[in-house]
Design a protein around this motif. Structure first.
Motif, PDB file in Angstrom:
ATOM      1  N   UNK A 130      45.764  35.145  48.259  1.00 15.33           N
ATOM      2  CA  UNK A 130      46.131  36.323  49.040  1.00 15.33           C
ATOM      3  C   UNK A 130      45.511  37.586  48.443  1.00 15.33           C
ATOM      4  N   UNK A 131      45.437  38.630  49.255  1.00 15.73           N
ATOM      5  CA  UNK A 131      44.894  39.911  48.788  1.00 15.73           C
ATOM      6  C   UNK A 131      45.735  40.473  47.654  1.00 15.73           C
ATOM      7  N   UNK A 132      47.049  40.314  47.748  1.00 17.93           N
ATOM      8  CA  UNK A 132      47.935  40.797  46.687  1.00 17.93           C
ATOM      9  C   UNK A 132      47.632  40.098  45.364  1.00 17.93           C
ATOM     10  N   UNK A 133      47.404  38.779  45.426  1.00 20.30           N
ATOM     11  CA  UNK A 133      47.066  38.034  44.212  1.00 20.30           C
ATOM     12  C   UNK A 133      45.705  38.458  43.672  1.00 20.30           C
ATOM     13  N   UNK A 134      44.754  38.718  44.591  1.00 24.05           N
ATOM     14  CA  UNK A 134      43.429  39.183  44.162  1.00 24.05           C
ATOM     15  C   UNK A 134      43.540  40.480  43.362  1.00 24.05           C
ATOM     16  N   UNK A 135      44.315  41.433  43.870  1.00 19.33           N
ATOM     17  CA  UNK A 135      44.471  42.713  43.171  1.00 19.33           C
ATOM     18  C   UNK A 135      45.163  42.524  41.821  1.00 19.33           C
ATOM     19  N   UNK A 136      46.157  41.647  41.789  1.00 17.36           N
ATOM     20  CA  UNK A 136      46.868  41.418  40.530  1.00 17.36           C
ATOM     21  C   UNK A 136      45.933  40.837  39.478  1.00 17.36           C
ATOM     22  N   UNK A 137      45.167  39.840  39.875  1.00 19.71           N
ATOM     23  CA  UNK A 137      44.227  39.213  38.939  1.00 19.71           C
ATOM     24  C   UNK A 137      43.164  40.203  38.514  1.00 19.71           C
ATOM     25  N   UNK A 138      42.635  40.970  39.488  1.00 18.46           N
ATOM     26  CA  UNK A 138      41.576  41.944  39.187  1.00 18.46           C
ATOM     27  C   UNK A 138      42.066  43.011  38.217  1.00 18.46           C
ATOM     28  N   UNK A 139      43.311  43.467  38.374  1.00 16.38           N
ATOM     29  CA  UNK A 139      43.852  44.475  37.440  1.00 16.38           C
ATOM     30  C   UNK A 139      43.954  43.922  36.026  1.00 16.38           C
ATOM     31  N   UNK A 140      44.365  42.665  35.905  1.00 14.99           N
ATOM     32  CA  UNK A 140      44.459  42.051  34.579  1.00 14.99           C
ATOM     33  C   UNK A 140      43.083  41.865  33.949  1.00 14.99           C
TER      34      UNK A 140
END
Length: 281
Positions: A130-140
């Protein structure tokens, strides 16, 4: 209780539970009142992948990826008449609303945010991450130290370098940065991603495939000293005779351009692609 009666009781219980939780008619749905003079805006908490409006009585569009706009095409309806059922499917849930006509404009819903209680969990086979998971991973990833130090390019007193690259599910996460050693602000015109032949010969036709990023963490359009971003692209065939390039160009007519080439062999020599799904912050 004998076995036959026990199974009968279980069957009745299952049917009762199913009827309690299943949506069978519009009366079981959340109702939104609409009027031909009012635009009803429905906002989802994540990108919308599909919208269905069950009748032609309602006009609708999707101006941005998580917003739907609805409005009756005409006003010759009875109060309380069901004009349509709207179904909204996002990356991870679906929601349905019954659209009821009201002749009183002040009673029409103008702004509606989909609530958690209205979401029905949905496994979308087209969405592996999901897009939300993409952003979470990208921030980390953005917060993690650089593991690559020798994949870089220098041009016009600027340096573009690769920090990290990860393979997560069906996507590559590419962490890169740019250092501006001039005193002139860099106004970004566009960032392009290409997969090209490594060796270019005048006698052969080169093959270049332009890739569209699924997501970019940083939305800044200019920087004076430093810039860092994490880009997400779909996995693709990446043979040894190809090079993946990220090209950043400036808005000015004769603006600066810098391109980072990621060679598959260079990446393999630095422990290869890391298959890591970073956990919650």
């Amino acid at each position: 209780m004998n076995i036959r009666k026990m199974f009968a009781a279980i069957a009745v219980g299952v049917m009762t539970a199913g009827n309690a939780f299943a949506q069978q008619t519009y009366e079981d749905m959340e109702c939104l009142t609409v009027n031909e003079q009012v635009t009803t805006v429905i906002t989802a908490t994540e990108p919308i992948r599909f919208v269905d409006i069950s009748t032609e009585k309602i006009a609708g569009d999707q101006p941005i990826n998580n917003v739907v706009r609805l409005k009756p095409k005409e006003g010759a309806h009875d109060d309380g008449e069901v004009l349509a059922i709207v179904t909204i499917v996002t990356e991870r849930y679906r929601t349905q609303y019954a659209l009821l006509y009201t002749a009183r404009m002040k009673e029409a819903v103008t702004d509606k945010t989909i609530l958690n209680i209205e979401k029905n969990a949905y496994h979308n086979p087209a969405v592996s991450l999901s897009t939300e998971d993409m952003y979470r991973i990208a921030r980390n990833i953005w917060s993690s130290p650089a593991k690559w130090h020798d994949v870089k390019c220098k041009k016009n007193r600027m340096e573009m370098r690769l920090n990290n690259i990860y393979a997560v599910g069906d996507y590559f996460f590419i962490d890169y940065s740019v250092e501006n050693k001039t005193n002139i602000r860099f106004d970004i015109d566009e960032i392009r991603v290409k997969l090209s032949d490594k060796k270019v010969s005048k006698a052969t036709n080169t093959q270049t495939v332009e890739l569209t990023p699924e997501m970019q963490l940083e939305e800044r359009t200019s920087f004076k000293f430093g810039y860092r971003n994490v880009m997400v692209i779909k996995k693709m065939t990446f043979p040894n005779d190809k090079v993946l390039s990220i090209e950043m160009s400036e808005k000015q007519i004769s603006g600066r351009t810098i391109s980072l080439n990621i060679d598959y062999e260079d990446v393999l020599s630095a422990d290869g692609f890391n298959n890591v799904l970073l956990q919650e912050d």
